[in-house]
Enzyme design. Structure first.
Site, PDB file in Angstrom:
ATOM      1  N   GLU A 205       0.807  -1.216   0.000  1.00 32.69           N
ATOM      2  CA  GLU A 205       0.000   0.000   0.000  1.00 32.69           C
ATOM      3  C   GLU A 205       0.841   1.267   0.000  1.00 32.69           C
ATOM      4  OE1 GLU A 205      -2.819  -0.416   3.156  1.00 32.69           O
ATOM      5  OE2 GLU A 205      -3.752  -2.175   2.244  1.00 32.69           O
ATOM      6  N   LYS A 337     -15.600  -1.562   2.523  1.00 32.10           N
ATOM      7  CA  LYS A 337     -14.885  -2.077   1.358  1.00 32.10           C
ATOM      8  C   LYS A 337     -15.908  -2.652   0.394  1.00 32.10           C
ATOM      9  CE  LYS A 337     -10.596  -3.335   3.789  1.00 32.10           C
ATOM     10  NZ  LYS A 337      -9.810  -4.462   4.343  1.00 32.10           N
TER      11      LYS A 337
END
Length: 434
Positions: A205, A337
């Site tokens: 990330e 999500k």
């Protein structure tokens, strides 16, 4: 004119070089919408199923040709002829067609790609920015970014058990300022790590992945980076973590291999609480394992009045599971999500339920991302207030931040940055102590 006339899908690659699904929906008017689906590394056991081919001779079993075929076959047959402006009808058609609780027949990756591409096509047809189409005339809140600057756990090959150490520029006046503050801190941290001989390679990330003595050292590096970048820890830039505790919960114990500790759930709660007294740590995600509801209740009882406790693996963006959590007094925030649940409508239902219960919402990426920036528009459209989309490098992460800059520019003086509201909501005005 807003009728769906064709649906197309293809296999593309995500930020880890793994296949994922991209879908295009075309309307009678000639307008189109495109969406790409992300993929997670640390996943909740009750997430909707991501369909993979399993052919070890192709992409090591991670191909998504079956999901692509499902989009262009059964799904296309079912939704061609539907009105793209009727998102709920489109998504309900997908759910009925799949017929399973976890999207295992058609695949959540196939269904989500169609759902999001339909929304994009509809917003294009109406000539509206996606955030305004999703949220209406009151879509105006720019989210506080939770910026992942040190990676551990499943996201990096180092000795840190906590998966993400993040910064939150709550003291910024605008999102543009928040992004600059985060970037300056990120680059300062890189210089500090390099000066001490640490590797400055990054994880999935975009955060740094150094081998450090312990978690306190990670916090101290971040505190020093904030200060040397010219900001006040706590008052201007607060800290957040994603423990991803399910990843190191084994046989009823929390096995912190990097620190040589095996903790009970009560000891884990105490361990996390100690960090909140030493640092301006205002948000803990997945502090306990997804199955450890007793531990979650204890964590919420002890820390829930003072900091944000975000449920990810425990809720998996599922409104039914969130309802259980609300009834049980578990957490006070939910991570959103899209691919955990598989359709836009179910995602919006979950966000609405969270807001009704006074839970905060954090719109999130996955560790395997694409250049798609749907979540940026979703965060503003739903006035979510927070977004978690990685570090200040890697184009797959910056695509989301750059889209938020464009949205803020589009909103002009009607846009509101959530930072000050975040501070007042949890009472984080005071500078944290090291």
């Amino acid at each position: 004119m807003s009728t769906i006339v064709s649906v197309w899908a293809r296999e593309i690659l995500d930020s880890r070089g793994n296949p994922t699904v991209e879908v295009e929906v075309s309307l009678e008017s000639g307008h189109t919408g495109r969406a790409a689906v992300p993929s997670g590394a640390s996943t909740g056991s009750r997430e909707a199923l991501e369909m993979r081919d399993g052919d070890k001779g192709r992409y090591k079993g991670k191909g998504v040709e079956k999901a692509v075929d499902n989009v262009m076959g059964e799904i296309a047959e079912a939704i061609v002829g539907l009105d793209s402006l009727r998102q709920v009808q489109v998504d309900n058609t997908l759910l009925d067609l799949d017929g399973t609780d976890n999207k295992s027949r058609l695949g959540a990756n196939a269904m989500l790609g169609v759902s999001l591409a339909t929304a994009r096509a509809a917003s294009s047809f109406l000539g509206l920015p996606l955030y305004q189409y999703l949220g209406g005339v009151n879509a105006k809140v720019l989210p506080v970014p939770l910026m992942n600057i040190i990676n551990g756990g499943a996201h990096a090959p180092n000795n840190l058990d906590i998966q993400e150490f993040m910064i939150m520029p709550i003291g910024a006046a605008t999102f543009r300022d928040a992004l600059r503050m985060g970037a300056e801190t990120f680059h300062t941290l890189k210089a500090l790590l390099a000066a001490d001989g640490h590797v400055t390679s990054v994880g999935d990330e975009g955060g740094f992945a150094p081998n450090l003595k312990n978690h306190d050292e990670a916090f101290r590096y971040i505190m020093k980076a904030i200060e040397e970048a010219g900001y006040i820890p706590g008052a201007e830039i607060a800290l957040a973590i994603d423990a991803a505790a399910s990843e190191f919960h084994k046989d009823g114990k929390y096995v912190l291999a990097g620190e040589g500790k095996n903790l009970s759930n009560s000891e884990m709660v105490e361990w996390l609480g100690e960090f909140t007294t030493r640092y301006p740590l205002i948000s803990i995600e997945d502090g306990l394992a997804e199955a450890d509801w007793d531990g979650w209740r204890e964590l919420t009882y002890k820390l829930g009045d003072t900091i944000q406790l975000v449920g990810d693996d425990i809720f998996v963006t599922n409104p039914d599971i969130l309802a259980e959590g609300i009834d049980e007094g578990v957490a006070n925030s939910i991570l959103i999500k899209l691919n955990q649940i598989g359709t836009l409508t179910e995602t919006l239902d979950t966000i609405e339920m969270a807001k009704q219960a006074a839970y905060t919402t954090v719109i999130s990426h996955r560790s395997g991302e694409t250049e798609d920036h749907f979540i940026s528009d979703l965060a503003v459209g739903l006035n979510a207030g927070q977004i978690k989309t990685g570090s200040l490098c890697r184009s797959d992460r910056l695509a989301k931040y750059n889209q938020l800059l464009r949205i803020e520019e589009d909103l002009d003086d009607t846009g509101i940055y959530f930072g000050p509201m975040m501070s007042s909501h949890f009472g984080f005005e005071e500078e944290g102590e090291e």
